[in-house]
Design an enzyme around this catalytic site. Structure first.
Site, PDB file in Angstrom:
ATOM      1  N   ARG A 164      18.501   1.016 -32.500  1.00  0.00           N
ATOM      2  CA  ARG A 164      17.901   1.899 -33.522  1.00  0.00           C
ATOM      3  C   ARG A 164      17.712   3.277 -32.923  1.00  0.00           C
ATOM      4  NH1 ARG A 164      12.308   0.472 -35.648  1.00  0.00           N
ATOM      5  NH2 ARG A 164      11.787   0.407 -33.445  1.00  0.00           N
TER       6      ARG A 164
ATOM      7  N   LEU B  35       1.587  -3.632 -17.387  1.00  0.00           N
ATOM      8  CA  LEU B  35       1.860  -2.788 -16.219  1.00  0.00           C
ATOM      9  C   LEU B  35       2.098  -1.368 -16.722  1.00  0.00           C
ATOM     10  CD1 LEU B  35       2.534  -2.272 -13.252  1.00  0.00           C
ATOM     11  CD2 LEU B  35       4.839  -3.086 -13.691  1.00  0.00           C
ATOM     12  N   THR B  36       1.028  -0.599 -16.726  1.00  0.00           N
ATOM     13  CA  THR B  36       1.140   0.788 -17.165  1.00  0.00           C
ATOM     14  C   THR B  36       1.310   1.648 -15.921  1.00  0.00           C
ATOM     15  OG1 THR B  36      -0.320   0.307 -18.992  1.00  0.00           O
ATOM     16  CG2 THR B  36      -0.046   2.628 -18.438  1.00  0.00           C
TER      17      THR B  36
ATOM     18  N   LYS C 161      28.169  14.624 -21.866  1.00  0.00           N
ATOM     19  CA  LYS C 161      28.672  14.217 -23.174  1.00  0.00           C
ATOM     20  C   LYS C 161      28.637  15.416 -24.126  1.00  0.00           C
ATOM     21  CE  LYS C 161      24.977  12.826 -26.036  1.00  0.00           C
ATOM     22  NZ  LYS C 161      23.801  13.438 -26.138  1.00  0.00           N
TER      23      LYS C 161
ATOM     24  N   HIS D  61      23.449   6.701 -24.916  1.00  0.00           N
ATOM     25  CA  HIS D  61      22.176   6.345 -24.273  1.00  0.00           C
ATOM     26  C   HIS D  61      21.782   4.888 -24.558  1.00  0.00           C
ATOM     27  CE1 HIS D  61      22.088  10.506 -23.507  1.00  0.00           C
ATOM     28  NE2 HIS D  61      21.395  10.922 -24.540  1.00  0.00           N
TER      29      HIS D  61
ATOM     30  N   TYR E  69       5.141  -4.387 -20.628  1.00  0.00           N
ATOM     31  CA  TYR E  69       4.103  -5.349 -21.025  1.00  0.00           C
ATOM     32  C   TYR E  69       4.702  -6.573 -21.677  1.00  0.00           C
ATOM     33  CZ  TYR E  69       4.178  -2.597 -25.452  1.00  0.00           C
ATOM     34  OH  TYR E  69       4.542  -1.926 -26.581  1.00  0.00           O
TER      35      TYR E  69
HETATM   36  P1  NDP Z   1       3.351  -4.064 -32.540  1.00  0.00           P
HETATM   37  O1  NDP Z   1       3.422  -5.523 -32.719  1.00  0.00           O
HETATM   38  O2  NDP Z   1       2.259  -3.303 -33.136  1.00  0.00           O
HETATM   39  O3  NDP Z   1       4.734  -3.413 -32.971  1.00  0.00           O
HETATM   40  C1  NDP Z   1       5.886  -4.088 -32.667  1.00  0.00           C
HETATM   41  C2  NDP Z   1       7.100  -3.392 -33.220  1.00  0.00           C
HETATM   42  O4  NDP Z   1       7.148  -3.464 -34.610  1.00  0.00           O
HETATM   43  C3  NDP Z   1       7.251  -1.957 -32.919  1.00  0.00           C
HETATM   44  O5  NDP Z   1       8.598  -1.791 -32.553  1.00  0.00           O
HETATM   45  C4  NDP Z   1       6.933  -1.252 -34.261  1.00  0.00           C
HETATM   46  O6  NDP Z   1       7.286   0.077 -34.333  1.00  0.00           O
HETATM   47  C5  NDP Z   1       7.539  -2.230 -35.208  1.00  0.00           C
HETATM   48  N1  NDP Z   1       7.031  -2.218 -36.563  1.00  0.00           N
HETATM   49  C6  NDP Z   1       5.942  -1.623 -37.071  1.00  0.00           C
HETATM   50  N2  NDP Z   1       5.845  -1.860 -38.397  1.00  0.00           N
HETATM   51  C7  NDP Z   1       6.883  -2.663 -38.730  1.00  0.00           C
HETATM   52  C8  NDP Z   1       7.330  -3.265 -39.920  1.00  0.00           C
HETATM   53  N3  NDP Z   1       6.683  -3.088 -41.057  1.00  0.00           N
HETATM   54  N4  NDP Z   1       8.425  -4.044 -39.895  1.00  0.00           N
HETATM   55  C9  NDP Z   1       9.105  -4.225 -38.741  1.00  0.00           C
HETATM   56  N5  NDP Z   1       8.735  -3.667 -37.576  1.00  0.00           N
HETATM   57  C10 NDP Z   1       7.634  -2.897 -37.579  1.00  0.00           C
HETATM   58  O7  NDP Z   1       3.305  -3.924 -30.972  1.00  0.00           O
HETATM   59  P2  NDP Z   1       3.599  -2.763 -29.932  1.00  0.00           P
HETATM   60  O8  NDP Z   1       4.295  -3.382 -28.804  1.00  0.00           O
HETATM   61  O9  NDP Z   1       4.256  -1.628 -30.607  1.00  0.00           O
HETATM   62  O10 NDP Z   1       2.133  -2.365 -29.443  1.00  0.00           O
HETATM   63  C11 NDP Z   1       1.211  -1.669 -30.256  1.00  0.00           C
HETATM   64  C12 NDP Z   1       0.717  -0.424 -29.545  1.00  0.00           C
HETATM   65  O11 NDP Z   1       0.097  -0.743 -28.315  1.00  0.00           O
HETATM   66  C13 NDP Z   1       1.861   0.499 -29.231  1.00  0.00           C
HETATM   67  O12 NDP Z   1       1.495   1.805 -29.527  1.00  0.00           O
HETATM   68  C14 NDP Z   1       2.061   0.312 -27.751  1.00  0.00           C
HETATM   69  O13 NDP Z   1       2.585   1.445 -27.135  1.00  0.00           O
HETATM   70  C15 NDP Z   1       0.623   0.037 -27.306  1.00  0.00           C
HETATM   71  N6  NDP Z   1       0.638  -0.672 -26.028  1.00  0.00           N
HETATM   72  C16 NDP Z   1       0.672   0.080 -24.917  1.00  0.00           C
HETATM   73  C17 NDP Z   1       0.685  -0.505 -23.677  1.00  0.00           C
HETATM   74  C18 NDP Z   1       0.722   0.362 -22.504  1.00  0.00           C
HETATM   75  O14 NDP Z   1       0.717   1.583 -22.614  1.00  0.00           O
HETATM   76  N7  NDP Z   1       0.771  -0.196 -21.329  1.00  0.00           N
HETATM   77  C19 NDP Z   1       0.656  -1.953 -23.509  1.00  0.00           C
HETATM   78  C20 NDP Z   1       0.651  -2.656 -24.755  1.00  0.00           C
HETATM   79  C21 NDP Z   1       0.648  -2.026 -25.968  1.00  0.00           C
HETATM   80  P3  NDP Z   1       8.591   0.852 -34.910  1.00  0.00           P
HETATM   81  O15 NDP Z   1       9.483  -0.041 -35.668  1.00  0.00           O
HETATM   82  O16 NDP Z   1       8.014   1.893 -35.759  1.00  0.00           O
HETATM   83  O17 NDP Z   1       9.264   1.440 -33.710  1.00  0.00           O
HETATM   84  C1  BG6 Z   2      20.376  14.197 -25.774  1.00  0.00           C
HETATM   85  C2  BG6 Z   2      20.608  14.355 -27.240  1.00  0.00           C
HETATM   86  O1  BG6 Z   2      21.448  13.541 -25.171  1.00  0.00           O
HETATM   87  O2  BG6 Z   2      19.183  13.428 -25.575  1.00  0.00           O
HETATM   88  C3  BG6 Z   2      19.423  14.993 -27.929  1.00  0.00           C
HETATM   89  O3  BG6 Z   2      21.771  15.167 -27.432  1.00  0.00           O
HETATM   90  C4  BG6 Z   2      18.150  14.231 -27.604  1.00  0.00           C
HETATM   91  O4  BG6 Z   2      19.617  15.034 -29.340  1.00  0.00           O
HETATM   92  C5  BG6 Z   2      18.019  14.034 -26.103  1.00  0.00           C
HETATM   93  O5  BG6 Z   2      17.050  14.986 -28.092  1.00  0.00           O
HETATM   94  C6  BG6 Z   2      16.836  13.132 -25.768  1.00  0.00           C
HETATM   95  O6  BG6 Z   2      16.619  13.109 -24.393  1.00  0.00           O
HETATM   96  P1  BG6 Z   2      15.177  12.795 -23.817  1.00  0.00           P
HETATM   97  O7  BG6 Z   2      15.382  12.683 -22.354  1.00  0.00           O
HETATM   98  O8  BG6 Z   2      14.290  13.948 -24.223  1.00  0.00           O
HETATM   99  O9  BG6 Z   2      14.719  11.531 -24.450  1.00  0.00           O
END
Ligand code: NDP
Ligand code: BG6
Length: 526
Positions: free
Chosen positions: A370, A435-436, A184, A276, A414
């Protein structure tokens, strides 16, 4: 058993299966550094990187070729050609690639072997004579009755047309297949993309073209089909009866890092969302394909896209990052402080868009896409939020279930769910089925996306590549919005470097049936 892999178009689908399974087996152990299995491909294969002196070649293509060579998964008789305008050499390219090659101590001998089978030729992208010369160079290597060629266009789109014409006229293999890999951006909008597709289809068959979207090479993206169609538990709830909203997110914690000149021409929607994220969406939303043959899968992906109307301006939030005075280093600088970005640019570096899929499964479910640069974390994930439990008997305590497929970093899957609070109390709390990958598959080496995809090209498997009709549908969905943004010079909302993006995006999330409670706490295993 593998006497003739990669040989002819006829044999290719069998070979694709064989070599993919062999490749995958060879990657099962992290200790396979020296023990991998070489395909006994007796025929010469020449891999040509056009744009060999560039950024993509140095950061992605050469490292990938080295890793595939190191892991003994390429046909034995493969050599690599670099082609670019610069008067450079294999040695100079090697030096530029060095920081990205990740060579381990015991791999030095193999690494030297790798560079010995590299060649370089300087030439113009517009010169027929130079491509004739390249062809002569390649031919010198093509001893025997069969020989195959791969061309990787690691080039700016402005030279695609010339280069592909010259490949077609001067460099098509005479003793086997020729495959063209393109990166691309595939155009800037529906019209330019269709023009490029028409140009390419005039020169090559669709089976010769491999349009890379490297997200299709990522482990958890490839996992989506298995997860959905290899398990009984998910499919019955995978629809608008049970799902409230689906979010697909891409976040990067850094800005344009001097790449603003390129980025400014495209913006985050063209850079990330239109390709993507939309590709992930198709795998999340498609119906079960008739088989796992590439075209059965791609047919289903196209059907999903055809059911998506063009995005409406009211369903979009655009942002552009500004420097954080409290931040350190680059974080102090906003997008407009990048010297390669034109003054007063209104190019978005953040976008949230809500899409609808008008079919029986998905009507009424918002798909929230997003993506953004210079945000608070690196993350790519799919978040499927289920509806509230109907007929609640727990006085509103149950929180919505969520299935999260984390693409990166740290592949994980998860499901957030409610359990009785462990112990004497008869209360409830949120927890997860987790499932990590790094703990469940501690000894499995997950290859880089480019490794899988380039190997797929050798194998002739187009399953994880974008077909021209998918591309055209993707542009149809985004083009009216992109034209509107450009024509009206829509001003993006400023957001701070290192933040979660504009707060207006969270408002749109809320209005589209994504409930954030902030009550979930994850306790990682010690
Ligand atoms: P949360 O409920 O904490 O977050 C859910 C989502 O809400 C995310 O997308 C978050 O990030 C978004 N969010 C945060 N603030 C707001 C807001 N004010 N309004 C709207 N959306 C908001 O749950 P997560 O699933 O994110 O889990 C919490 C943490 O636990 C994470 O860091 C996750 O990676 C970790 N975790 C890891 C696991 C693993 O490694 N196996 C398993 C389970 C949890 P945003 O919008 O910023 O992207
Ligand atoms: C590329 C975009 O296609 O993907 C970059 O042009 C971006 O801006 C990249 O940083 C992200 O790829 P990855 O694999 O690092 O998440």
């Amino acid at each position: 058993m593998f006497r003739k892999p990669y040989a002819t178009e006829l044999e290719e689908s069998k070979n694709a299966e064989l070599c993919l399974s062999l490749y995958r087996n060879s990657l099962k152990s992290k200790d396979m550094d020296r023990g991998g299995t070489h395909f006994d491909g007796q025929y010469p294969h020449v891999f040509v990187t056009l744009g060999a002196s560039g950024d993509l070649a140095r950061k992605k293509i050469y490292p990938t070729l080295w890793w595939l060579f190191r892991d003994n998964v390429l046909p034995l008789n493969t050599i690599f050609y670099g082609y670019a305008r610069s008067k450079t050499s294999v040695n100079e390219i090697r030096q530029k690639c060095e920081p990205y090659m990740k060579v381990k101590q015991h791999e030095h001998e193999k690494y030297e072997e790798f560079w010995k089978i590299n060649h370089y030729m300087s030439g113009q992208y517009t010169s027929q004579t130079d491509f004739e010369l390249l062809n002569k160079e390649i031919e010198k290597f093509e001893k025997g009755p069969v020989a195959n060629r791969l061309f990787y266009l690691a080039l700016p789109p402005s030279v695609y047309e010339d280069v592909t014409v010259h490949i077609k006229n001067n460099c098509m293999g005479q003793k086997g297949w020729t495959r063209i890999i393109i990166e691309k951006p595939f155009g800037r909008d529906l019209e330019t993309s269709n023009k490029l597709s028409a140009h390419l289809s005039h020169l090559f068959t669709e089976s010769q073209l491999y349009r890379i979207d490297h997200y299709l090479g990522k482990e958890m993206v490839q996992n989506l089909m298995t997860l959905r169609f290899g398990n009984r538990i998910f499919n019955p709830t995978w629809n608008s009866d049970h799902i409230a909203s689906i979010q697909i997110s891409f976040k990067e914690p850094f800005g344009t890092e001097g790449r603003g000149g390129y980025f400014d021409e495209f913006g985050i929607i063209r850079d990330i969302m239109q390709n993507h994220i939309l590709q992930i969406l198709t795998l999340v939303a498609m119906e079960k394909p008739a088989s796992i043959q590439p075209d059965d899968i791609r047919n289903e992906k196209v059907k999903v896209l055809r059911n998506i109307p063009p995005i409406q301006v009211k369903d979009v939030v655009l942002g552009q990052y500004v420097g954080n005075p409290q931040g350190e280093g680059e974080a102090k600088l906003g997008y407009l402080d990048d010297p390669t970005v034109p003054k007063g640019s209104v190019t978005p570096t953040y976008a949230l868009a809500v899409l609808r899929i008008n079919n029986e499964r998905w009507e009424g479910v918002p798909f929230i896409l997003r993506c953004g640069k210079a945000l608070n974390e690196r993350k790519a994930e799919v978040r499927i939020q289920f509806k509230n439990v109907p007929g609640d008997i727990f006085a509103g305590k149950p929180k919505r279930n969520e299935l999260v497929i984390r693409v990166q970093p740290g592949e994980a899957l998860y499901v957030k769910l409610m359990v009785k609070t462990p112990g004497m109390a008869f209360d409830m709390e949120e927890t997860e089925l987790d499932l990590t990958y790094s703990s469940r598959y501690a000894n499995v080496k997950l290859p880089d996306a480019y490794e899988r995809l380039i190997l797929d090209v050798f194998c002739g498997s187009q399953m994880h590549f974008v077909r021209s009709d998918e591309l055209s549908e993707a542009w149809r969905i985004f083009t009216p919005l992109l034209h509107h943004i450009e024509k009206e010079k829509v001003k993006p909302i400023p957001y701070m470097y290192g933040s979660r993006g504009p707060k207006e995006a969270d408002e749109l999330l809320l209005n589209n049936n994504f409930h954030y409670t902030g009550s979930y706490v994850w306790k990682p295993k010690m």
